[in-house]
Write an enzyme that holds these catalytic residues in place. Structure first.
Site, PDB file in Angstrom:
ATOM      1  N   CYS A   1      41.503  31.844  46.041  1.00 47.08           N
ATOM      2  CA  CYS A   1      42.128  33.120  46.407  1.00 47.08           C
ATOM      3  C   CYS A   1      41.734  33.458  47.847  1.00 47.08           C
ATOM      4  CB  CYS A   1      41.668  34.212  45.448  1.00 47.08           C
ATOM      5  SG  CYS A   1      42.660  35.713  45.558  1.00 47.08           S
TER       6      CYS A   1
ATOM      7  N   CYS B   1      44.618  28.923  39.951  1.00 45.62           N
ATOM      8  CA  CYS B   1      43.697  30.031  39.657  1.00 45.62           C
ATOM      9  C   CYS B   1      43.515  30.206  38.144  1.00 45.62           C
ATOM     10  CB  CYS B   1      44.234  31.317  40.273  1.00 45.62           C
ATOM     11  SG  CYS B   1      43.163  32.731  39.960  1.00 45.62           S
TER      12      CYS B   1
ATOM     13  N   GLU C   1      22.086  33.030  52.754  1.00 44.22           N
ATOM     14  CA  GLU C   1      22.837  34.289  52.728  1.00 44.22           C
ATOM     15  C   GLU C   1      22.906  34.923  54.112  1.00 44.22           C
ATOM     16  OE1 GLU C   1      24.803  35.466  50.618  1.00 44.22           O
ATOM     17  OE2 GLU C   1      24.390  33.923  49.149  1.00 44.22           O
TER      18      GLU C   1
ATOM     19  N   CYS D   1      47.669  30.431  43.550  1.00 43.38           N
ATOM     20  CA  CYS D   1      47.681  30.997  42.202  1.00 43.38           C
ATOM     21  C   CYS D   1      47.879  29.921  41.132  1.00 43.38           C
ATOM     22  CB  CYS D   1      48.753  32.070  42.092  1.00 43.38           C
ATOM     23  SG  CYS D   1      48.549  33.399  43.306  1.00 43.38           S
TER      24      CYS D   1
HETATM   25  S1  SF4 Z   1      46.335  34.741  40.739  1.00 41.15           S
HETATM   26 FE1  SF4 Z   1      44.274  34.173  41.406  1.00 41.15          FE
HETATM   27  S2  SF4 Z   1      44.621  33.180  43.405  1.00 41.15           S
HETATM   28 FE2  SF4 Z   1      46.492  34.316  42.917  1.00 41.15          FE
HETATM   29  S3  SF4 Z   1      46.172  36.296  43.934  1.00 41.15           S
HETATM   30 FE3  SF4 Z   1      45.470  36.515  41.813  1.00 41.15          FE
HETATM   31  S4  SF4 Z   1      43.279  36.116  41.871  1.00 41.15           S
HETATM   32 FE4  SF4 Z   1      44.154  35.344  43.773  1.00 41.15          FE
END
Ligand code: SF4
Length: 342
Positions: free
Chosen positions: A243, A253, A87, A250
């Site tokens: 992200c 994600c 950390e 995305c």
């Molecule tokens: S969908 Fe997921 S990767 Fe895309 S901006 Fe939102 S949190 Fe981030």
């Protein structure tokens, strides 16, 4: 850590980025409680809808179960000391640069007492080129305190961790969570970015962590300790791998269907300008050059050896003074310098 009363109501929260107008709209529609927080300089409204925080937990933790990198500080044998070392190193340095230094560090100093027994200058030397070397001194100071106050074992209580020298809120929460499976909001850069986007609907969090972000992070924590610790690690990994600051992916994600920023059409960043990471020509670069000379030398070095690595005398002197003031360099009689022995 004390838990706040859960303000989510029966349906949980969804966090809308468009402020009071959106809030009024939803209030008219829902007649549900509304909480607001100032995030990123703009009033952000949080209204109850069909998206409880719990609906984020399973997808993110499930994704982490499948995609978590196999990093040495995540293995059981790392122990609390390994987690703490990692950390300190990871706070301002990427994983790929930390890995070799971490391995060497733990091989040389497998317990806090091993590090505490050596001069702080050895910690600075072993820190190598990770940058921000005051972290090495702070880690050494923490190892000494752990040895003196806790019999050489990294304490598990958040308050005891926080009382160690050189350990701030983030590191105390991270060690308590990752090493001891406790329920803490662990807010690093990656987590803050994920929460800003997914929950608050803004592209980037503020430059410095705000009280509103801490409140939001606590509200998003799973109730159960072990799951909360897993959530902390999972959100951090999501920010590191998917992200990211520049290229959010995305399509990969696990919470893209719930992400407030994506659902709002990814509005452009409207907060204060984001801090840059300039290095060339800065005092930081000069400090790095000077410290490299001292790290490579096993005996005191003369001023001339330091003068050779940076031409501009005023900036060089300022950088050297800063290193001395920070305790990273020890000046000796006769104009010589070395890494600190005490
Ligand atoms: S969908 Fe997921 S990767 Fe895309 S901006 Fe939102 S949190 Fe981030």
């Amino acid at each position: 850590m004390g838990r706040l009363p859960d303000p989510r109501g029966s349906d949980g929260w969804h966090y809308h980025p468009k402020g009071p107008h959106t809030a009024r709209h939803h209030r008219a529609l829902n007649r549900r409680p509304l909480v607001r927080a100032r995030i990123g300089g703009a009033m952000t409204a949080m209204t109850a809808t069909q998206t409880p925080p719990a609906s984020l937990h399973s997808p993110v933790i499930g994704w982490f179960d499948q995609h978590a990198r196999d990093l040495p500080w995540r293995r059981p044998e790392a122990g609390a000391w390994g987690v703490m070392v990692s950390e300190f190193m990871l706070q301002q340095t990427p994983v790929n640069r930390v890995l070799p230094v971490y391995e060497q560090w733990l091989a040389r100093w497998p317990r806090p007492a091993d590090l505490a027994a050596e001069p702080p200058g050895e910690a600075v030397r072993a820190w190598g080129r990770l940058g921000y070397p005051r972290r090495a001194l702070r880690l050494h100071g923490a190892a000494q305190a752990i040895t003196e106050r806790h019999g050489g074992d990294v304490p598990s209580e958040h308050g005891q961790l926080l009382a160690l020298p050189g350990i701030g809120e983030y590191t105390a929460a991270a060690v308590a969570s990752f090493a001891y499976g406790q329920r803490h909001a662990v807010l690093d850069t990656n987590v803050r970015r994920v929460f800003a986007r997914a929950a608050s609907g803004i592209q980037y969090p503020p430059n410095a962590t705000t009280a509103a972000e801490r409140k939001l992070a606590r509200a998003l924590l799973p109730e159960e300790d072990e799951r909360a610790a897993r959530w902390a690690a999972a959100t951090m990994e999501l920010g590191a791998l998917v992200c990211t600051a520049k290229n959010e992916d995305c399509n990969r994600c696990p919470i893209s269907g719930q992400c407030a920023w994506r659902l709002a059409g990814k509005p452009a960043h409207q907060g204060p300008p984001r801090r840059g990471q300039t290095y060339a020509g800065t005092d930081r670069q000069v400090r790095g050059r000077l410290l490299a000379v001292l790290r490579d030398a096993m005996t005191p070095v003369p001023q001339s050896a330091l003068d050779a690595v940076w031409d501009e005398p005023v900036q060089r002197a300022r950088a050297l003074d800063g290193l001395v003031a920070d305790g990273l360099v020890e000046p000796l009689a006769g104009g010589q310098y070395r890494l600190p022995l005490s």
